[in-house]
Scaffold this motif. Structure first.
Motif, PDB file in Angstrom:
ATOM      1  N   LYS A 137       8.824  -5.194   6.021  1.00  0.00           N
ATOM      2  CA  LYS A 137       8.195  -3.931   5.606  1.00  0.00           C
ATOM      3  C   LYS A 137       7.769  -3.996   4.149  1.00  0.00           C
ATOM      4  O   LYS A 137       6.674  -3.537   3.783  1.00  0.00           O
ATOM      5  CB  LYS A 137       9.168  -2.774   5.819  1.00  0.00           C
ATOM      6  CG  LYS A 137       8.570  -1.410   5.512  1.00  0.00           C
ATOM      7  CD  LYS A 137       9.572  -0.292   5.816  1.00  0.00           C
ATOM      8  CE  LYS A 137       8.951   1.078   5.551  1.00  0.00           C
ATOM      9  NZ  LYS A 137       9.905   2.180   5.865  1.00  0.00           N
ATOM     10  N   ASP A 138       8.605  -4.585   3.307  1.00  0.00           N
ATOM     11  CA  ASP A 138       8.296  -4.693   1.879  1.00  0.00           C
ATOM     12  C   ASP A 138       7.053  -5.565   1.656  1.00  0.00           C
ATOM     13  O   ASP A 138       6.166  -5.200   0.874  1.00  0.00           O
ATOM     14  CB  ASP A 138       9.501  -5.300   1.142  1.00  0.00           C
ATOM     15  CG  ASP A 138       9.263  -5.410  -0.351  1.00  0.00           C
ATOM     16  OD1 ASP A 138       8.974  -4.376  -0.985  1.00  0.00           O
ATOM     17  OD2 ASP A 138       9.341  -6.534  -0.886  1.00  0.00           O
ATOM     18  N   GLN A 149      -5.196  -4.724   8.206  1.00  0.00           N
ATOM     19  CA  GLN A 149      -3.892  -4.441   7.624  1.00  0.00           C
ATOM     20  C   GLN A 149      -3.012  -5.666   7.845  1.00  0.00           C
ATOM     21  O   GLN A 149      -3.132  -6.359   8.861  1.00  0.00           O
ATOM     22  CB  GLN A 149      -3.251  -3.230   8.297  1.00  0.00           C
ATOM     23  CG  GLN A 149      -3.895  -1.900   7.953  1.00  0.00           C
ATOM     24  CD  GLN A 149      -3.167  -0.737   8.603  1.00  0.00           C
ATOM     25  OE1 GLN A 149      -2.678  -0.847   9.722  1.00  0.00           O
ATOM     26  NE2 GLN A 149      -3.111   0.391   7.911  1.00  0.00           N
ATOM     27  N   ASP A 177      -0.738  -4.984   1.658  1.00  0.00           N
ATOM     28  CA  ASP A 177      -1.755  -3.959   1.902  1.00  0.00           C
ATOM     29  C   ASP A 177      -2.226  -3.340   0.589  1.00  0.00           C
ATOM     30  O   ASP A 177      -3.422  -3.057   0.415  1.00  0.00           O
ATOM     31  CB  ASP A 177      -1.208  -2.863   2.814  1.00  0.00           C
ATOM     32  CG  ASP A 177      -1.265  -3.239   4.284  1.00  0.00           C
ATOM     33  OD1 ASP A 177      -1.819  -4.306   4.601  1.00  0.00           O
ATOM     34  OD2 ASP A 177      -0.748  -2.471   5.110  1.00  0.00           O
ATOM     35  N   LYS A 178      -1.311  -3.120  -0.324  1.00  0.00           N
ATOM     36  CA  LYS A 178      -1.668  -2.527  -1.612  1.00  0.00           C
ATOM     37  C   LYS A 178      -2.604  -3.453  -2.387  1.00  0.00           C
ATOM     38  O   LYS A 178      -3.591  -2.998  -2.986  1.00  0.00           O
ATOM     39  CB  LYS A 178      -0.402  -2.257  -2.433  1.00  0.00           C
ATOM     40  CG  LYS A 178      -0.669  -1.526  -3.743  1.00  0.00           C
ATOM     41  CD  LYS A 178       0.626  -1.193  -4.472  1.00  0.00           C
ATOM     42  CE  LYS A 178       0.335  -0.466  -5.780  1.00  0.00           C
ATOM     43  NZ  LYS A 178       1.588  -0.129  -6.504  1.00  0.00           N
ATOM     44  N   ILE A 236       3.015   1.015  11.541  1.00  0.00           N
ATOM     45  CA  ILE A 236       3.881   0.193  10.692  1.00  0.00           C
ATOM     46  C   ILE A 236       4.984  -0.508  11.475  1.00  0.00           C
ATOM     47  O   ILE A 236       5.328  -1.657  11.188  1.00  0.00           O
ATOM     48  CB  ILE A 236       4.493   1.042   9.548  1.00  0.00           C
ATOM     49  CG1 ILE A 236       5.275   0.172   8.571  1.00  0.00           C
ATOM     50  CG2 ILE A 236       5.346   2.164  10.108  1.00  0.00           C
ATOM     51  CD1 ILE A 236       4.449  -0.860   7.850  1.00  0.00           C
ATOM     52  N   HIS A 287       3.807  -3.685   2.784  1.00  0.00           N
ATOM     53  CA  HIS A 287       3.349  -2.664   1.837  1.00  0.00           C
ATOM     54  C   HIS A 287       2.710  -3.313   0.605  1.00  0.00           C
ATOM     55  O   HIS A 287       1.661  -2.861   0.124  1.00  0.00           O
ATOM     56  CB  HIS A 287       4.508  -1.757   1.413  1.00  0.00           C
ATOM     57  CG  HIS A 287       4.897  -0.745   2.437  1.00  0.00           C
ATOM     58  ND1 HIS A 287       3.971   0.047   3.088  1.00  0.00           N
ATOM     59  CD2 HIS A 287       6.117  -0.375   2.938  1.00  0.00           C
ATOM     60  CE1 HIS A 287       4.586   0.857   3.926  1.00  0.00           C
ATOM     61  NE2 HIS A 287       5.886   0.611   3.863  1.00  0.00           N
ATOM     62  N   LYS A 288       3.320  -4.372   0.101  1.00  0.00           N
ATOM     63  CA  LYS A 288       2.791  -5.033  -1.090  1.00  0.00           C
ATOM     64  C   LYS A 288       1.450  -5.703  -0.805  1.00  0.00           C
ATOM     65  O   LYS A 288       0.523  -5.630  -1.617  1.00  0.00           O
ATOM     66  CB  LYS A 288       3.803  -6.072  -1.605  1.00  0.00           C
ATOM     67  CG  LYS A 288       5.017  -5.453  -2.278  1.00  0.00           C
ATOM     68  CD  LYS A 288       5.982  -6.517  -2.772  1.00  0.00           C
ATOM     69  CE  LYS A 288       7.179  -5.890  -3.487  1.00  0.00           C
ATOM     70  NZ  LYS A 288       8.166  -6.909  -3.930  1.00  0.00           N
TER      71      LYS A 288
END
Length: 212
Positions: A151-152, A11, A158-159, A132, A155-156
């Protein structure tokens, strides 16, 4: 250490790359992360910049079976020439991962390495994860970002990694059952995660293969 090859999925913000490098240092072997792109570029003749631009990014829809069928034909085939660049990049990395693994013990970070080496009995697949908040703190500290920005990005990233892995492999990114070892670096810390991986490899190498 015997001839074990370690693959590390991770991650974003979990410290997977740092953990991989520290394990490699302890074992006296090479760790390939971005270095894999240079090897793939050299072997395939494709510009290294293209590998960097398409590195672990999700692909558009395309027949997966066609991609893998083309892999067996080689870079000089007409089918390979007509293939979208993101698939050329994947196949070149897939090939480079196998060639690196054939040279001896090493650590390979990301890029579906565990899938590429699924048939290698000496491969240990590891997934590094963390909660997280721990990842936000790490990314915000390293890159001097606000928690919201960190955080943004997490998430991007990991996606993108999940989309890339889930498309090209037959497994689901981050699902514990798909790996030999799942490590929580948020609880163990970097050094604890390193020790856990080293202990796992030592136990695996000292355990006789089960008789079927």
């Amino acid at each position: 250490m015997g001839n074990t090859i370690i693959t590390i999925g991770r991650q974003y913000g979990s410290g997977g790359r740092e953990i991989g490098r520290k394990v490699a240092e302890k074992l006296g072997i090479k760790c390939y992360d971005k270095e894999l792109l240079a090897v793939a570029a050299k072997e395939s003749g494709i510009c290294e910049e293209l590998f960097e631009n398409h590195d672990e990014k999700p692909t558009n829809s395309f027949l997966y079976s066609l991609v893998m069928d083309t892999y067996s034909l080689g870079y000089s085939s007409a089918a390979f020439s007509d293939m979208p660049i993101n698939h050329k990049v994947f196949l070149a990395q897939f090939d480079a991962i196998k060639k690196i693994a054939d040279e001896g013990p090493c650590i390979l970070v990301g890029r579906c390495a565990d899938y590429a080496l699924a048939d290698y009995p000496n491969m240990v697949s590891v997934f590094v994860h963390a909660d997280i908040q721990a990842r936000i703190r790490r990314i915000a500290r390293i890159y001097d970002l606000t928690d919201a920005k960190a955080k943004d990005i997490i998430h991007k990233t990991d996606k993108k990694r999940a989309s890339y892995y889930n498309y090209y492999s037959s497994k689901k990114w981050g699902e514990a059952a798909g790996y030999n070892l799942s490590v929580d670096s948020g609880i163990l810390g970097v050094e604890g995660a390193v020790k856990m991986i080293l202990d796992f490899v030592e136990i695996k190498e000292s355990t006789p293969e089960p008789k079927l």
